[in-house]
Design a protein around this motif. Structure first.
Motif, PDB file in Angstrom:
ATOM      1  N   PRO A  74      56.326  25.830  41.119  1.00  0.00           N
ATOM      2  CA  PRO A  74      56.833  26.942  41.922  1.00  0.00           C
ATOM      3  C   PRO A  74      57.702  26.374  43.047  1.00  0.00           C
ATOM      4  O   PRO A  74      57.305  25.424  43.725  1.00  0.00           O
ATOM      5  CB  PRO A  74      55.570  27.586  42.493  1.00  0.00           C
ATOM      6  N   THR A  75      58.898  26.939  43.209  1.00  0.00           N
ATOM      7  CA  THR A  75      59.842  26.432  44.203  1.00  0.00           C
ATOM      8  C   THR A  75      60.276  27.575  45.110  1.00  0.00           C
ATOM      9  O   THR A  75      60.860  28.551  44.651  1.00  0.00           O
ATOM     10  CB  THR A  75      61.071  25.805  43.512  1.00  0.00           C
ATOM     11  N   VAL A  76      59.966  27.436  46.396  1.00  0.00           N
ATOM     12  CA  VAL A  76      60.276  28.465  47.383  1.00  0.00           C
ATOM     13  C   VAL A  76      61.423  27.964  48.252  1.00  0.00           C
ATOM     14  O   VAL A  76      61.340  26.885  48.844  1.00  0.00           O
ATOM     15  CB  VAL A  76      59.042  28.790  48.252  1.00  0.00           C
ATOM     16  N   LEU A  77      62.487  28.753  48.315  1.00  0.00           N
ATOM     17  CA  LEU A  77      63.655  28.395  49.111  1.00  0.00           C
ATOM     18  C   LEU A  77      63.643  29.171  50.418  1.00  0.00           C
ATOM     19  O   LEU A  77      63.574  30.399  50.419  1.00  0.00           O
ATOM     20  CB  LEU A  77      64.948  28.698  48.341  1.00  0.00           C
ATOM     21  N   PHE A  78      63.694  28.440  51.520  1.00  0.00           N
ATOM     22  CA  PHE A  78      63.825  29.039  52.840  1.00  0.00           C
ATOM     23  C   PHE A  78      65.237  28.757  53.328  1.00  0.00           C
ATOM     24  O   PHE A  78      65.700  27.606  53.306  1.00  0.00           O
ATOM     25  CB  PHE A  78      62.812  28.429  53.823  1.00  0.00           C
ATOM     26  N   THR A  79      65.922  29.801  53.755  1.00  0.00           N
ATOM     27  CA  THR A  79      67.297  29.649  54.216  1.00  0.00           C
ATOM     28  C   THR A  79      67.640  30.799  55.157  1.00  0.00           C
ATOM     29  O   THR A  79      66.933  31.808  55.200  1.00  0.00           O
ATOM     30  CB  THR A  79      68.278  29.614  53.022  1.00  0.00           C
ATOM     31  N   LYS A  80      68.728  30.644  55.856  1.00  0.00           N
ATOM     32  CA  LYS A  80      69.225  31.743  56.680  1.00  0.00           C
ATOM     33  C   LYS A  80      70.382  32.443  55.969  1.00  0.00           C
ATOM     34  O   LYS A  80      70.932  33.411  56.453  1.00  0.00           O
ATOM     35  CB  LYS A  80      69.660  31.226  58.037  1.00  0.00           C
ATOM     36  N   ASN A  81      70.732  31.944  54.801  1.00  0.00           N
ATOM     37  CA  ASN A  81      71.857  32.463  54.023  1.00  0.00           C
ATOM     38  C   ASN A  81      71.419  33.681  53.216  1.00  0.00           C
ATOM     39  O   ASN A  81      70.592  33.581  52.319  1.00  0.00           O
ATOM     40  CB  ASN A  81      72.376  31.363  53.085  1.00  0.00           C
ATOM     41  N   SER A  82      72.001  34.841  53.539  1.00  0.00           N
ATOM     42  CA  SER A  82      71.615  36.066  52.839  1.00  0.00           C
ATOM     43  C   SER A  82      72.751  36.636  51.992  1.00  0.00           C
ATOM     44  O   SER A  82      72.721  37.809  51.628  1.00  0.00           O
ATOM     45  CB  SER A  82      71.139  37.117  53.851  1.00  0.00           C
ATOM     46  N   HIS A  83      73.728  35.815  51.651  1.00  0.00           N
ATOM     47  CA  HIS A  83      74.840  36.266  50.816  1.00  0.00           C
ATOM     48  C   HIS A  83      74.339  36.570  49.408  1.00  0.00           C
ATOM     49  O   HIS A  83      73.597  35.772  48.818  1.00  0.00           O
ATOM     50  CB  HIS A  83      75.954  35.219  50.756  1.00  0.00           C
ATOM     51  N   LYS A  84      74.766  37.697  48.852  1.00  0.00           N
ATOM     52  CA  LYS A  84      74.302  38.118  47.528  1.00  0.00           C
ATOM     53  C   LYS A  84      74.564  37.069  46.457  1.00  0.00           C
ATOM     54  O   LYS A  84      73.713  36.807  45.610  1.00  0.00           O
ATOM     55  CB  LYS A  84      74.991  39.429  47.123  1.00  0.00           C
ATOM     56  N   GLU A  85      75.743  36.479  46.468  1.00  0.00           N
ATOM     57  CA  GLU A  85      76.092  35.483  45.443  1.00  0.00           C
ATOM     58  C   GLU A  85      75.204  34.242  45.537  1.00  0.00           C
ATOM     59  O   GLU A  85      74.825  33.669  44.521  1.00  0.00           O
ATOM     60  CB  GLU A  85      77.570  35.098  45.536  1.00  0.00           C
ATOM     61  N   THR A  86      74.877  33.831  46.755  1.00  0.00           N
ATOM     62  CA  THR A  86      74.009  32.668  46.946  1.00  0.00           C
ATOM     63  C   THR A  86      72.608  32.972  46.433  1.00  0.00           C
ATOM     64  O   THR A  86      71.990  32.142  45.764  1.00  0.00           O
ATOM     65  CB  THR A  86      73.954  32.267  48.440  1.00  0.00           C
ATOM     66  N   ILE A  87      72.115  34.157  46.733  1.00  0.00           N
ATOM     67  CA  ILE A  87      70.786  34.566  46.269  1.00  0.00           C
ATOM     68  C   ILE A  87      70.765  34.598  44.738  1.00  0.00           C
ATOM     69  O   ILE A  87      69.862  34.040  44.102  1.00  0.00           O
ATOM     70  CB  ILE A  87      70.389  35.944  46.848  1.00  0.00           C
ATOM     71  N   LYS A  88      71.778  35.231  44.158  1.00  0.00           N
ATOM     72  CA  LYS A  88      71.866  35.327  42.700  1.00  0.00           C
ATOM     73  C   LYS A  88      71.911  33.944  42.062  1.00  0.00           C
ATOM     74  O   LYS A  88      71.212  33.664  41.091  1.00  0.00           O
ATOM     75  CB  LYS A  88      73.111  36.128  42.313  1.00  0.00           C
ATOM     76  N   SER A  89      72.721  33.059  42.624  1.00  0.00           N
ATOM     77  CA  SER A  89      72.859  31.697  42.100  1.00  0.00           C
ATOM     78  C   SER A  89      71.533  30.938  42.184  1.00  0.00           C
ATOM     79  O   SER A  89      71.152  30.234  41.245  1.00  0.00           O
ATOM     80  CB  SER A  89      73.949  30.959  42.870  1.00  0.00           C
ATOM     81  N   ALA A  90      70.828  31.084  43.291  1.00  0.00           N
ATOM     82  CA  ALA A  90      69.547  30.393  43.476  1.00  0.00           C
ATOM     83  C   ALA A  90      68.502  30.898  42.481  1.00  0.00           C
ATOM     84  O   ALA A  90      67.751  30.112  41.893  1.00  0.00           O
ATOM     85  CB  ALA A  90      69.048  30.577  44.906  1.00  0.00           C
ATOM     86  N   ILE A  91      68.471  32.196  42.271  1.00  0.00           N
ATOM     87  CA  ILE A  91      67.507  32.767  41.330  1.00  0.00           C
ATOM     88  C   ILE A  91      67.834  32.318  39.911  1.00  0.00           C
ATOM     89  O   ILE A  91      66.944  31.950  39.141  1.00  0.00           O
ATOM     90  CB  ILE A  91      67.454  34.297  41.462  1.00  0.00           C
ATOM     91  N   GLU A  92      69.123  32.310  39.558  1.00  0.00           N
ATOM     92  CA  GLU A  92      69.527  31.832  38.233  1.00  0.00           C
ATOM     93  C   GLU A  92      69.185  30.354  38.048  1.00  0.00           C
ATOM     94  O   GLU A  92      68.926  29.901  36.937  1.00  0.00           O
ATOM     95  CB  GLU A  92      71.022  32.055  38.020  1.00  0.00           C
ATOM     96  N   ALA A  93      69.185  29.595  39.147  1.00  0.00           N
ATOM     97  CA  ALA A  93      68.858  28.171  39.077  1.00  0.00           C
ATOM     98  C   ALA A  93      67.355  27.935  38.929  1.00  0.00           C
ATOM     99  O   ALA A  93      66.931  26.823  38.640  1.00  0.00           O
ATOM    100  CB  ALA A  93      69.378  27.450  40.321  1.00  0.00           C
ATOM    101  N   GLY A  94      66.541  28.983  39.135  1.00  0.00           N
ATOM    102  CA  GLY A  94      65.114  28.850  38.889  1.00  0.00           C
ATOM    103  C   GLY A  94      64.204  28.955  40.096  1.00  0.00           C
ATOM    104  O   GLY A  94      63.008  28.667  40.001  1.00  0.00           O
ATOM    105  N   ILE A  95      64.728  29.366  41.235  1.00  0.00           N
ATOM    106  CA  ILE A  95      63.901  29.525  42.429  1.00  0.00           C
ATOM    107  C   ILE A  95      62.824  30.583  42.172  1.00  0.00           C
ATOM    108  O   ILE A  95      63.108  31.626  41.593  1.00  0.00           O
ATOM    109  CB  ILE A  95      64.780  29.945  43.636  1.00  0.00           C
ATOM    110  N   THR A  96      61.606  30.318  42.592  1.00  0.00           N
ATOM    111  CA  THR A  96      60.512  31.266  42.417  1.00  0.00           C
ATOM    112  C   THR A  96      60.556  32.342  43.496  1.00  0.00           C
ATOM    113  O   THR A  96      60.297  33.506  43.228  1.00  0.00           O
ATOM    114  CB  THR A  96      59.153  30.545  42.480  1.00  0.00           C
ATOM    115  N   ALA A  97      60.886  31.938  44.729  1.00  0.00           N
ATOM    116  CA  ALA A  97      60.979  32.887  45.838  1.00  0.00           C
ATOM    117  C   ALA A  97      62.117  32.466  46.761  1.00  0.00           C
ATOM    118  O   ALA A  97      62.314  31.275  47.012  1.00  0.00           O
ATOM    119  CB  ALA A  97      59.669  32.938  46.613  1.00  0.00           C
ATOM    120  N   TYR A  98      62.856  33.447  47.251  1.00  0.00           N
ATOM    121  CA  TYR A  98      63.998  33.216  48.137  1.00  0.00           C
ATOM    122  C   TYR A  98      63.675  33.923  49.451  1.00  0.00           C
ATOM    123  O   TYR A  98      63.624  35.146  49.506  1.00  0.00           O
ATOM    124  CB  TYR A  98      65.262  33.800  47.499  1.00  0.00           C
TER     125      TYR A  98
END
Length: 196
Positions: A74-98
């Motif tokens: 399980p991989t949880v990403l913590f960031t201050k970046n809330s851009h839709k494309e970044t979120i979509k890219s991270a989820i497609e890369a396999g992040i469990t939680a953003y």
């Protein structure tokens, strides 16, 4: 829940040290604290972690994919970046939680519990999908092998299946594996006949 082994990966050294100390103060077991530019495969394989915490100002898909594929945790990403494309890219890369917020130890137990359950559910779905694909492939190969046996031995479908099953049992393999062996042998014979 606080005895989870955490691998912390960050792109900011000072923040990583601060987060690591804060997590330890809150009874979390931080088994590794790495910078994103230190992701060495050999070292990563030696880490015995339960969950990965990625803390990145600017999430990069290649780094995320590297962590997800190398750890398979399980991989949880913590960031201050809330851009839709970044979120979509991270989820497609396999992040469990953003999580669009800093790591707050008081909320971390709940976040990790949800992320781990989400990860387990996702893994089960992937395993079920692979199992279904495998069964479908077996079925197709068994049907082809039955037709081949029916043509070769002039027998009906029931006898062809019984013959396939008997050979599979005697060779201690599944009927699908036996069917593939038979089909492979047929292809080999056909290719040799064509060469002559």
């Amino acid at each position: 829940m606080s005895k989870l082994k955490i691998a912390l990966i960050d792109d900011d050294f000072d923040r990583a040290e601060f987060v690591k100390l804060t997590l330890i103060e809150h009874q979390f077991d931080v088994v590794a604290c790495l910078m994103t530019d230190q992701l060495d495969l050999f070292y990563l394989q030696q880490i015995q972690a339960d969950v990965i915490l990625l803390d990145m100002d600017h999430p990069q898909r290649d780094i995320i994919e590297s962590c997800v594929s190398q750890f398979d945790l399980p991989t949880v990403l913590f960031t201050k970046n809330s851009h839709k494309e970044t979120i979509k890219s991270a989820i497609e890369a396999g992040i469990t939680a953003y999580i669009v917020d800093g790591i707050q130890p008081s909320k971390l137990d709940s976040i990790l519990e949800i992320a781990i359950e989400q990860y387990k559910k996702h893994k089960k779905l992937l395993n079920d999908l692979q199992d279904t694909k495998s069964k479908l492939a077996d079925r197709k190969d068994i049907e082809k092998a039955k037709v081949l046996l029916m043509q070769l031995h002039h027998i009906n479908e029931e006898h062809a299946f019984a013959l396939l099953r008997k050979n599979a049992m005697s060779h201690r393999m599944t009927i699908g594996e036996m069917a593939r062996r038979l089909l492979d042998a047929q292809l080999l014979l056909q290719s040799q006949i064509k060469e002559q």
